[in-house]
Each structure stands twice: as structure tokens, then as C-alpha cells.
Scaffold this active site. Structure first.
Site, PDB file in Angstrom:
ATOM      1  N   ILE A  66      -3.770  -8.627   2.417  1.00 31.09           N
ATOM      2  CA  ILE A  66      -5.320  -8.126   2.304  1.00 31.09           C
ATOM      3  C   ILE A  66      -5.561  -8.149   0.790  1.00 31.09           C
ATOM      4  O   ILE A  66      -4.843  -7.955   0.036  1.00 31.09           O
ATOM      5  CB  ILE A  66      -5.594  -6.870   2.676  1.00 31.09           C
ATOM      6  N   GLU A 145       2.881  -2.511   3.842  1.00 32.66           N
ATOM      7  CA  GLU A 145       1.466  -1.536   4.009  1.00 32.66           C
ATOM      8  C   GLU A 145       2.261  -0.092   3.602  1.00 32.66           C
ATOM      9  O   GLU A 145       1.188   0.727   2.968  1.00 32.66           O
ATOM     10  CB  GLU A 145       1.058  -1.223   5.529  1.00 32.66           C
ATOM     11  N   ASP A 153      -1.787  -1.883  10.543  1.00 32.19           N
ATOM     12  CA  ASP A 153      -3.002  -1.551  11.779  1.00 32.19           C
ATOM     13  C   ASP A 153      -3.422  -2.813  12.392  1.00 32.19           C
ATOM     14  O   ASP A 153      -4.500  -2.563  13.289  1.00 32.19           O
ATOM     15  CB  ASP A 153      -3.946  -0.349  11.379  1.00 32.19           C
TER      16      ASP A 153
HETATM   17  C1  LIG Z   1      -8.342  -3.049   8.285  1.00 34.89           C
HETATM   18  C2  LIG Z   1      -7.317  -4.202   7.495  1.00 34.89           C
HETATM   19  C3  LIG Z   1      -6.075  -3.693   7.808  1.00 34.89           C
HETATM   20  C4  LIG Z   1      -4.958  -4.775   6.702  1.00 34.89           C
HETATM   21  C5  LIG Z   1      -3.978  -4.364   6.046  1.00 34.89           C
HETATM   22  C6  LIG Z   1      -3.230  -5.261   5.314  1.00 34.89           C
HETATM   23  C7  LIG Z   1      -2.548  -4.647   4.090  1.00 34.89           C
HETATM   24  C8  LIG Z   1      -1.648  -5.583   3.508  1.00 34.89           C
HETATM   25  O1  LIG Z   1      -1.890  -6.756   3.381  1.00 34.89           O
HETATM   26  S1  LIG Z   1      -0.547  -4.525   2.324  1.00 34.89           S
HETATM   27  C9  LIG Z   1      -0.567  -5.801   1.204  1.00 34.89           C
HETATM   28  C10 LIG Z   1      -1.152  -6.122   0.249  1.00 34.89           C
HETATM   29  N1  LIG Z   1      -0.730  -6.743  -0.995  1.00 34.89           N
HETATM   30  C11 LIG Z   1      -0.138  -6.527  -1.946  1.00 34.89           C
HETATM   31  O2  LIG Z   1       0.418  -5.508  -2.208  1.00 34.89           O
HETATM   32  C12 LIG Z   1       0.536  -7.903  -2.920  1.00 34.89           C
HETATM   33  C13 LIG Z   1       0.154  -7.960  -4.060  1.00 34.89           C
HETATM   34  N2  LIG Z   1       0.412  -9.436  -4.720  1.00 34.89           N
HETATM   35  C14 LIG Z   1       1.745  -9.568  -5.212  1.00 34.89           C
HETATM   36  O3  LIG Z   1       2.644  -8.853  -4.914  1.00 34.89           O
HETATM   37  C15 LIG Z   1       1.871 -10.864  -5.885  1.00 34.89           C
HETATM   38  O4  LIG Z   1       0.643 -11.446  -6.043  1.00 34.89           O
HETATM   39  C16 LIG Z   1       2.400 -12.251  -5.086  1.00 34.89           C
HETATM   40  C17 LIG Z   1       3.992 -11.665  -5.001  1.00 34.89           C
HETATM   41  C18 LIG Z   1       2.084 -12.268  -3.565  1.00 34.89           C
HETATM   42  C19 LIG Z   1       2.300 -13.382  -5.862  1.00 34.89           C
HETATM   43  O5  LIG Z   1       3.056 -13.107  -7.156  1.00 34.89           O
HETATM   44  P1  LIG Z   1       2.315 -14.195  -8.384  1.00 34.89           P
HETATM   45  O6  LIG Z   1       3.246 -13.733  -9.546  1.00 34.89           O
HETATM   46  O7  LIG Z   1       2.908 -15.339  -7.906  1.00 34.89           O
HETATM   47  O8  LIG Z   1       0.876 -14.189  -8.474  1.00 34.89           O
HETATM   48  P2  LIG Z   1       0.254 -12.909  -9.369  1.00 34.89           P
HETATM   49  O9  LIG Z   1      -0.049 -13.159 -10.636  1.00 34.89           O
HETATM   50  O10 LIG Z   1       0.763 -11.542  -8.853  1.00 34.89           O
HETATM   51  O11 LIG Z   1      -1.447 -12.988  -8.877  1.00 34.89           O
HETATM   52  C20 LIG Z   1      -2.231 -14.099  -8.960  1.00 34.89           C
HETATM   53  C21 LIG Z   1      -3.583 -13.746  -8.762  1.00 34.89           C
HETATM   54  O12 LIG Z   1      -3.846 -13.429  -7.471  1.00 34.89           O
HETATM   55  C22 LIG Z   1      -4.347 -12.133  -7.670  1.00 34.89           C
HETATM   56  N3  LIG Z   1      -3.846 -11.278  -6.354  1.00 34.89           N
HETATM   57  C23 LIG Z   1      -2.422 -11.505  -5.804  1.00 34.89           C
HETATM   58  N4  LIG Z   1      -2.327 -10.440  -4.493  1.00 34.89           N
HETATM   59  C24 LIG Z   1      -3.656  -9.986  -4.445  1.00 34.89           C
HETATM   60  C25 LIG Z   1      -4.023  -9.259  -3.418  1.00 34.89           C
HETATM   61  N5  LIG Z   1      -3.331  -8.844  -2.458  1.00 34.89           N
HETATM   62  N6  LIG Z   1      -5.418  -8.808  -3.476  1.00 34.89           N
HETATM   63  C26 LIG Z   1      -6.182  -9.369  -4.569  1.00 34.89           C
HETATM   64  N7  LIG Z   1      -5.749 -10.190  -5.505  1.00 34.89           N
HETATM   65  C27 LIG Z   1      -4.404 -10.454  -5.494  1.00 34.89           C
HETATM   66  C28 LIG Z   1      -3.926 -11.411  -8.667  1.00 34.89           C
HETATM   67  O13 LIG Z   1      -4.678 -10.147  -9.168  1.00 34.89           O
HETATM   68  C29 LIG Z   1      -4.061 -12.712  -9.603  1.00 34.89           C
HETATM   69  O14 LIG Z   1      -5.297 -12.804  -9.963  1.00 34.89           O
HETATM   70  P3  LIG Z   1      -5.888 -13.123 -11.429  1.00 34.89           P
HETATM   71  O15 LIG Z   1      -5.470 -11.929 -12.358  1.00 34.89           O
HETATM   72  O16 LIG Z   1      -7.540 -13.176 -11.470  1.00 34.89           O
HETATM   73  O17 LIG Z   1      -5.264 -14.358 -11.889  1.00 34.89           O
END
Ligand SMILES: CCC/C=C/C=C/C(=O)SCCNC(=O)CCNC(=O)[C@H](O)C(C)(C)COP(=O)(O)OP(=O)(O)OC[C@H]1O[C@@H](n2cnc3c(N)ncnc32)[C@H](O)[C@@H]1OP(=O)(O)O
Length: 276
Positions: A66, A145, A153
């Protein structure tokens, strides 16, 4: 077709390829993504020119789950004049997001998903609604999550136990949010094949999609629908549903055409099947 968070094209006859396409944000699932997947799969379900779907992610990572920036206001601050109304709106929002993945499962066309790098949170919800899961050797999967303070969910807790045989492993993954890497994903049954890299995986996914698309759409779609029905029902109920399904579907011309090809030792891919 170009969307805001994804794009779709037809790389081969009767094969639709949907690519999550925000690589700069690691294909994080923003508002546009949740809406577009529903639009895409609504069209696909109705499209007689599509018999099978491949889903993949652009860039190094399948999806970061997400979009924590874009979605926070919608998910965490539902509107409502009192607790009942706020809760009711929250329920509506959750059900809407559940639909983004349930529509993949309900789509009668098989969906092959190809995962490289990270598949986090909502990514696991997505892939467990697909029919065939492939990954690269560098892939990892995380039911993230609990780390962000919520119980998953939108499908993982309901579908993952039906995908992986070990209930203990599902519980461990969902309760600890530990990463599961490709080899364990294969061993546990989450994925059926592991490829050395993304290029090989996409080639493998498209080849597999071609094999499926070359077979009778009556047989293929009936197989998907009945496999999912039988997953959620008793053997007796599944057999009853199957008999009712095939009382009409067995009357297809595809059976005669396929049986004749088989007798002549020809591949079903040499047959021209009518659109469905
Ligand atoms: C009712 C709806 C219910 C749905 C629920 C869903 C829940 C979930 O999905 S929980 C999981 C949420 N996700 C995370 O916590 C993951 C966060 N991201 C990471 O851990 C890393 O980005 C990843 C391992 C995936 C990749 O690492 P990498 O080093 O390759 O990239 P980064 O330098 O971290 O990120 C690059 C740019 O992407 C942006 N970004 C990454 N993940 C997210 C995200 N989940 N949401 C928004 N943006 C994200 C990050 O901020 C970087 O942006 P920028 O700084 O502008 O370059």
C-alpha cells in the site's frame, strides 16, 4: 492501455499483460492502482479476445504494498457524524479495497503473476488472489501489516492458508512479518517456479500464458471456476457444482475438436476455438 499506476498490452494472441507501473515508488499501491485494477479486470472478464492474464511489476521490485503516503487519509480518517456512521464508512472502504483483489480471483480467465524483488503487504494480498505464482531467485515476500499496526484485511489472512499447506508457517509469517525468500516460497508452495532473473521469469510467464491461451477457453475457464469453487466447498458440493457446470459445457464443440486433434497426435494449440 496506459493507466496512472499500471499499463496493459497484448504481447501474444489472447494474452493480456498488466504491469504495475510506478517503479520510482516501487509500484506502491496508490488510489489510482486500487481503482484501475477493478476497471482492468472488469474489462478482461468480458473480453473474448483475452483468455489469460499475466501480472508483473516494472523495475527491480514487484510492489512495496500500500502507498503509505497516498492512502493514509482515506484509510485512517473515514468521515461520519458519529461512531456508527464512521464505522459504517470504514467498513465500506475496506470492502471496496478487498474488491480490488477479489475481482482477480472471480475473473474466469486464469491469472499468472510474476514476482521479482520485494512483494510486501498488499502485494501478498494480490498474489494470493492469482492462480499461478512465479518468482525470481531474488524475490521475497512479507506479510508486513502487523509491522504497521494492523491486521491484514484485503485477502492475505483468508487466502494464504489455502495456498500454503502449513498453517503454522502462515501464522508465523503473518504474526512476525518476517521475510520469506524464493527458495522457501517454492518449498512451501506459495510459488510453483523460481527463475534466475526477471527476464527469464517474464519469458517463462508468457510461455505458460501461451500454453493456456492455446487451449479451449471453455475447458480453461471451467477449470478455474471449479477449482476455486471446490477450494471453498466440500467434495460433495464441488462434485454437484461440477455436474451442473458440465451438463452444458460438455456440449461444446471444443470437446470434439480437441478429441480429434488428440487422436491425430496434434497439439490443442493447432485448433481454432471460437471466442468465449
Ligand atoms: C484498506 C487497504 C488495506 C491495505 C493494506 C496494505 C498494507 C500494506 O501493504 S503494509 C506494507 C506497507 N509497505 C511497506 O511498509 C514497505 C515500505 N517500502 C520498503 O520497505 C522499501 O521501499 C522496499 C523494500 C519495498 C524497496 O526498497 P528500495 O531501497 O528499493 O526503495 P526505497 O528507496 O525504500 O523507495 C524508493 C521510493 O519509493 C517510495 N516508497 C517505497 N515504498 C513505499 C510505500 N509503501 N508507500 C509509498 N512510497 C513508497 C520511497 O518513499 C521512495 O520514494 P522517494 O523518496 O520519493 O524516492
Amino acid at each position: 492501455q496506459e493507466f496512472m499506476a499500471s499499463r496493459s498490452h497484448q504481447p501474444a494472441t489472447a494474452v493480456t499483460h498488466i504491469e504495475l507501473h510506478r517503479p520510482e515508488k516501487r509500484n506502491a499501491m496508490n488510489k489510482a492502482f486500487w481503482r484501475e485494477m477493478v476497471e482492468c479486470f472488469t474489462q478482461i472478464a468480458e473480453d473474448p479476445d483475452c483468455r489469460v492474464v499475466v501480472v508483473s511489476g516494472a523495475g527491480e521490485v514487484f510492489t512495496a504494498g500500500i502507498d503509505l503516503m497516498d492512502m493514509a487519509s482515506e484509510v485512517l480518517q473515514p468521515e461520519g457524524d458519529d461512531m456508527a456512521r464512521t464505522s459504517w464508512n470504514m467498513r465500506r472502504i475496506i470492502a471496496k479495497y478487498q474488491e480490488t483483489f477479489s475481482i482477480i480471483e472471480r475473473c474466469p480467465k486464469p491469472v499468472v503473476v510474476a514476482v521479482q524483488g520485494a512483494c510486501v503487504g498488499g502485494g501478498v494480498d494480490l498474489i494470493t488472489a492469482c492462480d499461478i505464482r512465479l518468482c525470481t531467485q531474488d524475490a521475497w515476500f512479507q506479510v508486513k501489516e502487523v509491522d504497521i499496526g494492523l491486521a491484514a484485511d484485503v485477502g492475505t489472512l483468508q487466502r494464504l492458508p489455502k495456498v500454503i499447506g502449513s498453517r503454522s508457517l502462515v501464522n508465523e509469517l503473518a504474526l512476525t512479518a518476517r521475510k520469506m525468500y524464493a527458495d522457501e516460497a517454492k518449498e512451501s508452495g506459495l510459488v510453483s517456479r523460481v527463475f534466475p532473473d526477471k527476464e527469464a521469469m517474464l519469458a517463462g510467464a508468457l510461455e505458460m500464458a501461451g500454453e493456456i491461451a492455446g487451449r479451449s477457453p471453455v475447458a480453461v475457464q471451467g477449470t478455474k471456476v471449479n477449482l476455486i469453487y471446490s477450494r471453498d466447498h466440500s467434495v460433495a458440493e464441488g462434485l454437484n457444482y461440477m455436474a451442473t457446470w458440465n451438463m452444458s459445457m460438455l456440449q461444446t464443440e471444443d470437446v470434439m475438436k480437441s478429441a480429434a486433434a488428440s487422436m491425430e497426435k496434434k497439439s490443442p494449440k493447432t485448433i481454432t476455438f471460437s471466442k468465449l
